[in-house]
Scaffold this active site. Structure first.
Site, short mmCIF file in Angstrom:
data_model
loop_
_atom_site.label_atom_id
_atom_site.label_comp_id
_atom_site.label_asym_id
_atom_site.label_seq_id
_atom_site.Cartn_x
_atom_site.Cartn_y
_atom_site.Cartn_z
N ASP A 121 77.98 57.31 77.83
CA ASP A 121 78.47 56.82 76.60
C ASP A 121 79.88 56.44 77.07
OD1 ASP A 121 79.09 56.31 73.97
OD2 ASP A 121 80.24 58.19 73.82
N ASP A 133 83.03 55.37 74.32
CA ASP A 133 83.97 55.97 73.28
C ASP A 133 84.12 57.40 73.31
OD1 ASP A 133 84.87 53.50 72.54
OD2 ASP A 133 83.07 53.18 71.15
N GLY A 175 79.62 58.04 67.44
CA GLY A 175 78.26 57.57 67.77
C GLY A 175 77.64 56.76 66.96
N ILE A 176 78.09 56.71 65.79
CA ILE A 176 77.28 56.00 64.56
C ILE A 176 77.87 54.38 64.65
CG2 ILE A 176 76.86 55.91 62.20
CD1 ILE A 176 75.89 58.39 63.76
N ARG A 196 78.71 50.53 63.47
CA ARG A 196 79.73 50.05 62.76
C ARG A 196 79.35 50.02 61.31
NH1 ARG A 196 82.22 44.48 64.03
NH2 ARG A 196 82.20 45.49 66.50
N SER A 229 78.87 50.45 70.56
CA SER A 229 80.08 49.65 70.35
C SER A 229 79.82 47.97 70.78
CB SER A 229 81.31 50.31 70.88
OG SER A 229 82.32 49.27 70.81
N ASN A 255 82.22 46.27 70.92
CA ASN A 255 83.55 46.16 71.85
C ASN A 255 83.51 46.67 73.04
OD1 ASN A 255 85.43 44.91 69.52
ND2 ASN A 255 84.85 46.86 68.76
N ASP A 298 79.57 62.63 73.98
CA ASP A 298 80.65 63.21 73.19
C ASP A 298 80.27 63.51 71.74
OD1 ASP A 298 81.32 60.32 72.58
OD2 ASP A 298 83.21 61.38 71.60
C1 BG6 Z 1 80.83 54.07 68.99
C2 BG6 Z 1 81.85 54.89 68.37
O1 BG6 Z 1 80.72 54.29 70.34
O2 BG6 Z 1 80.80 52.65 68.67
C3 BG6 Z 1 81.71 54.79 66.84
O3 BG6 Z 1 81.54 56.42 68.53
C4 BG6 Z 1 81.90 53.26 66.43
O4 BG6 Z 1 82.74 55.38 66.24
C5 BG6 Z 1 80.69 52.46 67.27
O5 BG6 Z 1 81.76 53.22 65.17
C6 BG6 Z 1 80.60 51.04 66.85
O6 BG6 Z 1 81.82 50.35 67.46
P1 BG6 Z 1 82.24 49.19 66.98
O7 BG6 Z 1 83.30 48.69 68.32
O8 BG6 Z 1 80.96 48.01 67.32
O9 BG6 Z 1 82.63 48.73 65.65
MG MG Z 2 81.22 58.46 71.88
#
Ligand code: BG6
Ligand code: MG
Length: 211
Positions: free
Chosen positions: A8, A10, A45-46, A48, A115, A117, A169
């Site tokens: 993972d 983040d 981990g959830i 957006r 994510s 991002n 995590d």
């Molecule tokens: C996960 C994070 O890795 O990515 C979450 O733990 C976050 O907190 C999720 O909401 C989605 O991320 P993004 O960057 O697509 O908004």
């Molecule tokens: Mg994480």
């Protein structure tokens, strides 16, 4: 004993969990919703929209799909601003060493982050080249705790799930790894990550031979 290790991002490789927290906290405050570290733990981990739904569940009013999209965009704009100055200095201790140790042991290295991002963050950290495969979160239908993202990583790496170690995590992330049929290495508090096979405090404690 493994053929691949799937990480993972983040909260494991870099502390962006902190920035997600700050961005959600401001968004929640703008909607009159109480938000604290304990609630944030459920959001780790959830994805957006899933996170936004959990926050708005305790809002005083209902939202249209258009309003939700606008709120998600505004949270993301704040998050992107918070991470804009990230650099290799933001790698958590032991992260590069763990990635390199897996490669040196002849294992495939994957990334399974929901994510959108993630590619940008890997670039800013300067580690995009250390992965054999990075899942594109935009192409995943069901976020963690569904096993889809870890199964996608394993299949793209050409490895069976039983031969994978997943590193996470988040409670939802550990659940995703376990329902994919993989071994789960938790990063954080063993009391929180009770479903993990092993838990270490951070990748600076990563010792492949132990798992
Ligand atoms: C996960 C994070 O890795 O990515 C979450 O733990 C976050 O907190 C999720 O909401 C989605 O991320 P993004 O960057 O697509 O908004
Ligand atoms: Mg994480």
């Amino acid at each position: 004993r493994y053929k691949a290790v799937i990480f993972d991002l983040d909260g494991v490789i870099t502390d962006t969990a902190r920035y997600h927290y700050l961005a959600w906290k401001r968004l929640a405050a703008s909607q009159g919703v109480h938000f604290d570290e304990a609630f944030n733990e459920h959001l780790k981990g959830i994805d957006r929209m899933g996170s936004l739904d959990l926050i708005l569940a305790s809002a005083p009013r209902a939202y249209t799909p258009e309003e939700k999209l606008a709120l998600a965009d505004s949270k993301n704009a704040h998050y992107v601003e918070l991470i804009s100055t990230m650099s290799p200095a933001d790698l958590l201790p032991g992260a590069v060493e763990a990635l390199d140790a897996c490669r040196a042991a002849g294992l495939k290295v994957g990334l399974a982050s929901v994510s959108k991002n993630a590619f940008a963050v890997l670039d800013m950290l300067g580690i995009a080249g250390k992965f054999d495969y990075v899942v594109d979160a935009a192409r995943i239908a069901r976020g963690k705790p569904d096993p889809e993202i870890f199964l996608k990583a394993a299949s793209e790496l050409g490895v069976s799930p039983a031969d994978c170690l997943g590193v996470e995590d988040a409670v939802a992330g550990v659940a995703s790894i376990k329902s994919a049929g993989m071994t789960a290495l938790g990063i954080g508090d063993p009391a929180v990550l009770a479903q993990a096979d092993r838990v270490i405090a951070g990748l600076d404690h990563f010792a492949l031979a132990d798992y």
